[in-house]
Design an enzyme around this catalytic site. Structure first.
Site, PDB file in Angstrom:
ATOM      1  CG  HIS A 193      -2.018  -0.842   1.153  1.00 51.58           C
ATOM      2  ND1 HIS A 193      -1.691  -2.346   1.332  1.00 51.58           N
ATOM      3  CD2 HIS A 193      -3.346  -0.840   0.994  1.00 51.58           C
ATOM      4  CE1 HIS A 193      -2.784  -3.160   1.111  1.00 51.58           C
ATOM      5  NE2 HIS A 193      -3.936  -2.048   0.962  1.00 51.58           N
ATOM      6  CG  HIS A 235       3.009  -3.467   6.183  1.00 54.05           C
ATOM      7  ND1 HIS A 235       3.693  -4.338   5.163  1.00 54.05           N
ATOM      8  CD2 HIS A 235       1.526  -3.327   5.579  1.00 54.05           C
ATOM      9  CE1 HIS A 235       2.685  -4.691   4.542  1.00 54.05           C
ATOM     10  NE2 HIS A 235       1.733  -4.418   4.489  1.00 54.05           N
TER      11      HIS A 235
END
Length: 271
Positions: A193, A235
């Protein structure tokens, strides 16, 4: 000289250890040496005989244990620095994972953060680019949209390949969603992303005429999309930062292989 010889002989006679019954004390016994040598040979033969009977796993452990038990007293500076930065990264990422689950401090905002992450997902962007490409009637617009589609496809392939090589897990045990599986965004490094948001923002800043407030909002959107992945625990911080770097590099790659208007028209006619 003649006087010193009788003195040495008298000294030898007065020494008790020079007598015959005490000579064995001054010399090692041959029997003990032989017995020790025989004992060593027998132990060596017994070890050699027992080696075939021992399993390969035991022999492997007996060879590796001394190496595994040894302590590295002088580790390299690079190793210490890397391990320290990795520990700081994991600790900070866990602290910032405030929406990792419903029981987290910001668990109620998890749905909103997930929605923000969807705005940086590849599937909606590819679908939207295809729709705009179908409705576009200008050559310049079709050229930009075709290259944008190429950039999105390259981003999915590059990020998926890097993630398969690194295979780094996230700070929390958060399972990927359905859209993540469709784009093969299942590992943590690099953040897909973040790379996509950085690449799209740079692409639009370069090829669209935007007002300054919109340009600022575009950059803020890319930053929010990247760090929203840290907040939901998918993440690490370094994953997002590396995603931004890879996104910029992908933009530079698309600029190098930019398709001309004629090439785009040929591809559109084939499609």
């Amino acid at each position: 000289m003649p006087a010193s010889q009788p003195r040495s002989r008298a000294r030898d006679r007065n020494n008790v250890l020079n007598r015959a019954e005490f000579l064995s004390l001054n010399q090692p016994l041959k029997g003990t040496q032989e017995s020790r040598s025989q004992g060593r040979k027998q132990s060596g033969q017994a070890g050699a005989a027992g080696a075939p009977n021992s399993s390969p796993k035991e022999r492997r452990q007996s060879q590796q244990l001394p190496e595994e038990d040894c302590m590295q007293l002088n580790p390299s500076f690079k190793g210490i620095a890397f391990n320290s930065l990795l520990a700081i990264d994991i600790c900070m990422s866990k602290r910032l994972g405030v929406c990792a689950n419903r029981a987290s401090s910001w668990g109620g905002a998890r749905s909103m953060i997930n929605l923000l992450g969807i705005t940086g997902h590849g599937i909606p962007w590819i679908a939207g680019t295809l729709i705009c490409l179908v409705k576009s009637s200008t050559l310049a617009g079709q050229e930009v949209l075709m290259n944008l589609l190429l950039a999105l496809l390259l981003d999915i392939v590059i990020v998926a390949g890097l993630q398969k090589l690194a295979k780094r897990k996230g700070p929390y045990d958060v399972s990927p969603g359905l859209l993540d599986y469709l784009t093969m965004d299942t590992y943590a490094f690099p953040a897909g992303h973040a790379s996509r948001a950085a690449m799209l923002s740079k692409f639009f800043l370069n090829h669209l005429v935007l007002a300054i407030p919109l340009r600022i909002l575009l950059v803020l959107w890319a930053l929010c999309v990247g760090f929203s992945r840290v907040m939901i625990g998918r993440h690490h911080i370094t994953d997002v930062l590396s995603g931004f770097v890879f996104g910029y590099l992908q933009f530079r790659l698309v600029e190098l292989i930019w398709m001309s208007s004629n090439t785009c028209q040929m591809l559109i006619s084939i499609w």
